[in-house]
Write a protein that holds these residues in place. Structure first.
Motif, PDB file in Angstrom:
ATOM      1  N   LEU A  61      29.595  36.538  37.925  1.00 12.77           N
ATOM      2  CA  LEU A  61      30.496  35.420  37.601  1.00 12.77           C
ATOM      3  C   LEU A  61      30.392  35.036  36.144  1.00 12.77           C
ATOM      4  CD1 LEU A  61      30.397  32.760  40.402  1.00 12.77           C
ATOM      5  CD2 LEU A  61      32.021  34.559  39.959  1.00 12.77           C
ATOM      6  N   SER A  62      29.150  35.040  35.603  1.00  8.98           N
ATOM      7  CA  SER A  62      29.001  34.635  34.203  1.00  8.98           C
ATOM      8  C   SER A  62      29.733  35.622  33.296  1.00  8.98           C
ATOM      9  CB  SER A  62      27.535  34.515  33.830  1.00  8.98           C
ATOM     10  OG  SER A  62      26.967  35.778  33.623  1.00  8.98           O
ATOM     11  N   PHE A  63      29.720  36.915  33.662  1.00 10.19           N
ATOM     12  CA  PHE A  63      30.485  37.880  32.862  1.00 10.19           C
ATOM     13  C   PHE A  63      31.981  37.616  32.982  1.00 10.19           C
ATOM     14  CE2 PHE A  63      26.916  41.224  33.189  1.00 10.19           C
ATOM     15  CZ  PHE A  63      26.277  40.626  32.131  1.00 10.19           C
ATOM     16  N   VAL A  64      32.423  37.334  34.203  1.00  7.07           N
ATOM     17  CA  VAL A  64      33.845  37.033  34.383  1.00  7.07           C
ATOM     18  C   VAL A  64      34.223  35.840  33.527  1.00  7.07           C
ATOM     19  CG1 VAL A  64      35.547  36.182  36.027  1.00  7.07           C
ATOM     20  CG2 VAL A  64      34.002  37.988  36.701  1.00  7.07           C
ATOM     21  N   TYR A  65      33.358  34.813  33.499  1.00  4.90           N
ATOM     22  CA  TYR A  65      33.643  33.625  32.701  1.00  4.90           C
ATOM     23  C   TYR A  65      33.674  33.961  31.221  1.00  4.90           C
ATOM     24  CZ  TYR A  65      33.224  29.002  30.708  1.00  4.90           C
ATOM     25  OH  TYR A  65      33.434  27.891  29.975  1.00  4.90           O
ATOM     26  N   GLY A  66      32.722  34.784  30.788  1.00  7.49           N
ATOM     27  CA  GLY A  66      32.700  35.146  29.379  1.00  7.49           C
ATOM     28  C   GLY A  66      33.930  35.933  28.965  1.00  7.49           C
ATOM     29  N   LEU A  67      34.458  36.747  29.872  1.00  4.51           N
ATOM     30  CA  LEU A  67      35.584  37.595  29.497  1.00  4.51           C
ATOM     31  C   LEU A  67      36.911  36.873  29.578  1.00  4.51           C
ATOM     32  CD1 LEU A  67      34.368  40.755  31.328  1.00  4.51           C
ATOM     33  CD2 LEU A  67      34.779  40.605  28.909  1.00  4.51           C
ATOM     34  N   THR A  68      37.031  35.904  30.491  1.00  2.00           N
ATOM     35  CA  THR A  68      38.332  35.269  30.678  1.00  2.00           C
ATOM     36  C   THR A  68      38.337  33.804  30.278  1.00  2.00           C
ATOM     37  OG1 THR A  68      37.790  34.731  32.952  1.00  2.00           O
ATOM     38  CG2 THR A  68      38.921  36.800  32.576  1.00  2.00           C
ATOM     39  N   GLY A  69      37.164  33.185  30.150  1.00  2.00           N
ATOM     40  CA  GLY A  69      37.100  31.797  29.725  1.00  2.00           C
ATOM     41  C   GLY A  69      37.476  30.793  30.791  1.00  2.00           C
ATOM     42  N   THR A  70      37.529  31.191  32.044  1.00  2.00           N
ATOM     43  CA  THR A  70      37.875  30.240  33.098  1.00  2.00           C
ATOM     44  C   THR A  70      37.261  30.703  34.405  1.00  2.00           C
ATOM     45  OG1 THR A  70      39.680  29.217  34.300  1.00  2.00           O
ATOM     46  CG2 THR A  70      40.023  31.457  33.550  1.00  2.00           C
ATOM     47  N   LEU A  71      37.224  29.777  35.380  1.00  2.00           N
ATOM     48  CA  LEU A  71      36.681  30.139  36.684  1.00  2.00           C
ATOM     49  C   LEU A  71      37.707  29.924  37.795  1.00  2.00           C
ATOM     50  CD1 LEU A  71      33.052  28.801  36.370  1.00  2.00           C
ATOM     51  CD2 LEU A  71      33.704  31.148  36.726  1.00  2.00           C
ATOM     52  N   TYR A  72      38.920  29.477  37.439  1.00  2.00           N
ATOM     53  CA  TYR A  72      39.977  29.368  38.451  1.00  2.00           C
ATOM     54  C   TYR A  72      40.461  30.760  38.823  1.00  2.00           C
ATOM     55  CZ  TYR A  72      40.402  24.378  37.752  1.00  2.00           C
ATOM     56  OH  TYR A  72      40.148  23.042  37.706  1.00  2.00           O
ATOM     57  N   PHE A  73      40.678  30.985  40.129  1.00  5.81           N
ATOM     58  CA  PHE A  73      41.068  32.326  40.574  1.00  5.81           C
ATOM     59  C   PHE A  73      42.350  32.788  39.895  1.00  5.81           C
ATOM     60  CE2 PHE A  73      38.916  32.493  45.029  1.00  5.81           C
ATOM     61  CZ  PHE A  73      37.712  32.220  44.428  1.00  5.81           C
ATOM     62  N   ASP A  74      43.372  31.907  39.899  1.00  6.77           N
ATOM     63  CA  ASP A  74      44.669  32.352  39.366  1.00  6.77           C
ATOM     64  C   ASP A  74      44.614  32.541  37.856  1.00  6.77           C
ATOM     65  OD1 ASP A  74      44.190  29.698  39.203  1.00  6.77           O
ATOM     66  OD2 ASP A  74      46.247  29.049  39.519  1.00  6.77           O
ATOM     67  N   LYS A  75      43.827  31.674  37.171  1.00  6.90           N
ATOM     68  CA  LYS A  75      43.765  31.823  35.717  1.00  6.90           C
ATOM     69  C   LYS A  75      42.977  33.065  35.321  1.00  6.90           C
ATOM     70  CE  LYS A  75      44.397  27.013  34.582  1.00  6.90           C
ATOM     71  NZ  LYS A  75      43.622  25.768  34.411  1.00  6.90           N
ATOM     72  N   ILE A  76      41.966  33.424  36.106  1.00  2.00           N
ATOM     73  CA  ILE A  76      41.242  34.674  35.818  1.00  2.00           C
ATOM     74  C   ILE A  76      42.202  35.846  35.956  1.00  2.00           C
ATOM     75  CG2 ILE A  76      39.422  36.223  36.607  1.00  2.00           C
ATOM     76  CD1 ILE A  76      37.885  33.804  37.516  1.00  2.00           C
ATOM     77  N   ALA A  77      43.022  35.805  37.008  1.00  2.09           N
ATOM     78  CA  ALA A  77      43.974  36.898  37.207  1.00  2.09           C
ATOM     79  C   ALA A  77      44.957  36.985  36.041  1.00  2.09           C
ATOM     80  CB  ALA A  77      44.728  36.695  38.522  1.00  2.09           C
ATOM     81  N   GLU A  78      45.374  35.800  35.525  1.00  5.62           N
ATOM     82  CA  GLU A  78      46.286  35.817  34.380  1.00  5.62           C
ATOM     83  C   GLU A  78      45.604  36.333  33.127  1.00  5.62           C
ATOM     84  OE1 GLU A  78      47.859  31.929  33.598  1.00  5.62           O
ATOM     85  OE2 GLU A  78      48.612  31.798  35.659  1.00  5.62           O
ATOM     86  N   ALA A  79      44.364  35.866  32.893  1.00  6.61           N
ATOM     87  CA  ALA A  79      43.709  36.160  31.623  1.00  6.61           C
ATOM     88  C   ALA A  79      43.108  37.553  31.561  1.00  6.61           C
ATOM     89  CB  ALA A  79      42.609  35.122  31.364  1.00  6.61           C
ATOM     90  N   SER A  80      42.914  38.174  32.726  1.00  2.00           N
ATOM     91  CA  SER A  80      42.244  39.470  32.673  1.00  2.00           C
ATOM     92  C   SER A  80      43.206  40.522  32.134  1.00  2.00           C
ATOM     93  CB  SER A  80      41.757  39.870  34.064  1.00  2.00           C
ATOM     94  OG  SER A  80      42.831  39.877  34.956  1.00  2.00           O
ATOM     95  N   VAL A  81      42.703  41.299  31.182  1.00  5.41           N
ATOM     96  CA  VAL A  81      43.538  42.326  30.564  1.00  5.41           C
ATOM     97  C   VAL A  81      43.279  43.656  31.258  1.00  5.41           C
ATOM     98  CG1 VAL A  81      43.889  41.325  28.313  1.00  5.41           C
ATOM     99  CG2 VAL A  81      41.749  42.495  28.840  1.00  5.41           C
ATOM    100  N   GLU A  82      44.212  44.541  31.060  1.00  2.00           N
ATOM    101  CA  GLU A  82      44.113  45.819  31.750  1.00  2.00           C
ATOM    102  C   GLU A  82      43.016  46.668  31.118  1.00  2.00           C
ATOM    103  OE1 GLU A  82      47.972  47.278  32.182  1.00  2.00           O
ATOM    104  OE2 GLU A  82      47.429  48.837  33.614  1.00  2.00           O
TER     105      GLU A  82
END
Lengths: 110, 489
Positions: free
Chosen positions: B185-206
């Motif tokens: 989770l901490s890596f996910v937060y570092g890469l996308t800057g958020t912990l909301y499910f939908d915002k992670i999906a938006e912010a994650s790059v291919e």
């Protein structure tokens, strides 16, 4: 020397590398220690390094928000609860097995 | 703050009310001295809990959630599908509560049975939060609230050594897995800057390799709770050592809730760009889980351990619904979990009533059970047939639907996966029938004398056996689930 100190800039890697090192120490300790309390300490080390990761990412990557900090606060509380339950279970296991070495807890296998 | 948001949490609030009533009753109710000890026990708490929870279960089916609602700043979401999953879990918990009444009336247990019920209700509350969470903070809180009290419940048999060994193994692996999960989770937060499910999906790059690593950590963390194969090593020991009521709770309710939460995380958070990556990971995990679970189940002689490995392989079948990731496989997965609740709880109900009476859990002591206790043997046989997937019973239909859902994807890889799952079904038939053979064909003298099981145990067995027979025949259940998933509103 003074010049070096004046130009000193905090960098997120300075915190992330120790944090990763802490996590790896925790994993190593968990896998090699045979005393349950030592294993619990290693687990705490892992959880704390995760907290540190969150704080560092929040401070350096998205300083405008507090999401990572709040997560850390909750994670600390959760880790405390986990330790309390684990200690209670270990004490009970000690009462019945008279030892806290995991080598003695091998009655059920395969 | 808009307090009407709490109306979206009808089911959570209902459960909390049940919990508080049980807790207050435990605090203030009259106590009586237990014969043969100086301790005191609360009167009638089992009945009160079961009745309150039964009322709440009925309420759960009638309280309308309405449209999909996203409240508390998008942290908590509820939809008709989520509400239905919670109702399915409620039915399972109700059966577990009824089954545990007899064990809770036994001598060392009667003094602390109220705590047992309270812990069980609070874990269910954690599972609710886990299913409804749309923010990783709430998800983690739900996950921990679901797994920490369970560790205390595993250690509930205070005088039995195995119970403590199981609890130590459970809590240490659970802590380790949640640390791994939170690192991801901490890596996910570092890469996308958020912990909301939908915002992670938006912010994650291919094509970010780091996010795939983070996703693998998250998968491993939830895989521990689901006991998918490389992370399953705690399962057998914990299931064997824990009190049987807790084992059935762990194998059915905890697993069903986590499977659903796993699907939500995978589809909503990593579904957009990373579905190829996690589907391949899950592909490998499913093959390993089903195969290893089956192969290890063959050589088990302890019924609880045997069902532990069987539940490992069943988790693999449930994951087939996740990998399909379409409407039909979602409905099939919900139906599978419902049927699995009934079949597995029927098996555990028989094991529990025999264990309460005689203390025997070995498969060898079941030899010739059909002669001494024909009804228990019959219930066990139906449960085994349903778990193996033999046609007229519900287990066949749930397997059929989940395979169809996976095949709807239409790729060659999925055909291969379903073929492997089918071959494994045949392997599983062998070991499920071993139990039936021991009970019916073996003509040795049975160790277990004829006995009359208690009223509560019988009630639970009637409900579960009824479920096994009816869910297969009455198509309304599956159809309504299918309609629900096709029209998410």
């Amino acid at each position: 020397m003074l010049d070096l100190l004046n130009n000193f800039q905090l960098n997120s890697l300075m915190f992330l590398i120790p944090s990763l090192f802490m996590f790896c120490c925790g994993v190593y300790g968990f896998l090699t220690r045979r005393n349950m309390i030592a294993m619990l300490i290693s687990l705490e080390l892992m959880l704390n390094s995760v907290d540190m990761n969150f704080v560092v990412f929040n401070r350096f990557l998205c300083p405008g928000e507090m999401e990572g900090m709040f997560f850390t606060l909750f994670a600390i509380a959760i880790a405390a609860a986990e330790t309390a339950v684990a200690i209670a279970i270990i004490i009970n296991a000690y009462r019945i097995a008279k030892d806290i070495d995991v080598k003695d807890l091998t009655k059920m296998k395969f | 703050m808009d307090y009407s948001q709490f109306l979206a949490m009808k089911q959570e609030i209902g459960l909390l009310v049940v919990f508080l009533l049980v807790f207050l009753y435990d605090l203030f109710a009259p106590r009586y001295a237990v014969a043969g000890s100086d301790k005191k026990a609360v009167k009638g708490i089992s009945t009160i809990t079961v009745v309150l929870f039964a009322l709440y279960t009925v309420y759960g089916f009638f309280c309308t959630v309405g449209d999909a609602q996203l409240v508390f700043g998008g942290m908590y979401s509820t939809t008709p599908v989520v509400a239905t999953i919670k109702n399915i879990l409620n039915v399972g918990v109700l059966i577990v509560l009824i089954q545990s009444m007899q064990w809770n009336a036994s001598e060392p247990q009667i003094m602390r049975r109220a705590e047992f019920y309270e812990l069980m209700l609070i874990t269910l509350f954690g599972m609710y939060l886990m299913i409804s969470a749309r923010h990783f903070l709430l998800f983690v809180i739900g996950l921990e609230a679901a797994s920490l009290p369970l560790a205390a419940m595993v250690a509930f048999d205070k005088n039995k050594y195995e119970s403590h060994e199981a609890a130590v193994k459970y809590i240490l692996t659970a802590l380790f897995s949640s640390a791994i999960f939170m690192l991801g989770l901490s890596f996910v937060y570092g890469l996308t800057g958020t912990l909301y499910f939908d915002k992670i999906a938006e912010a994650s790059v291919e094509g970010s390799g780091m996010l795939i690593v983070a996703m693998a950590f998250v998968m491993a963390g939830i895989g521990f709770k689901l006991s998918l194969v490389p992370f399953h090593l705690w399962t057998a020991d914990v299931y064997q050592g824990a009190p049987t009521s807790v084992t059935s709770y762990l194998s059915v309710i905890s697993k069903g809730a986590t499977a659903f939460a796993f699907m939500v995380v995978m589809v909503q958070v990593f579904g957009q760009f990373y579905s190829a990556a996690w589907e391949w990971m899950l592909y490998g995990l499913i093959i390993l889980t089903i195969t290893v679970g089956n192969l290890f189940a063959i050589r088990q002689r302890n019924m609880k351990r045997f069902l532990a490995f069987s539940s490992v392989s069943q988790a693999g079948y449930i994951m087939l619904g996740v990998i399909g990731a379409n409407d039909m496989s979602l409905a099939a997965m919900m139906f599978y979990i419902l049927v699995y609740i009934f079949s597995n709880l029927a098996a555990f109900g028989v094991i529990q009533s025999i264990e309460n009476k005689t203390g025997l859990v070995g498969m060898d002591s079941y030899r010739g059970l059909s002669k001494t206790n024909p009804r228990l043997a019959f219930a066990m046989m139906l449960a085994m047939f349903s778990l193996a997937g033999i046609p007229p019973f519900a287990g066949f239909f749930s397997k059929f639907f989940i395979f169809t859902g996976a095949l709807n994807v239409g790729t060659t890889a999925m055909y291969v996966l379903v073929l492997i799952a089918l071959i494994n079904t045949i392997v599983s038939l062998y070991y499920y029938l071993l139990v039936v053979k021991a009970m019916y064909i073996s003509d040795e003298e049975c160790e277990i004398a004829t006995f009359k099981s208690k009223c509560s145990e019988r009630l639970a067995l009637v409900i579960t056996v009824g479920g096994i027979i009816l869910l297969g025949i009455v198509s309304v259940v599956y159809n309504s689930l299918l309609v629900l998933t096709e029209n998410p509103v």
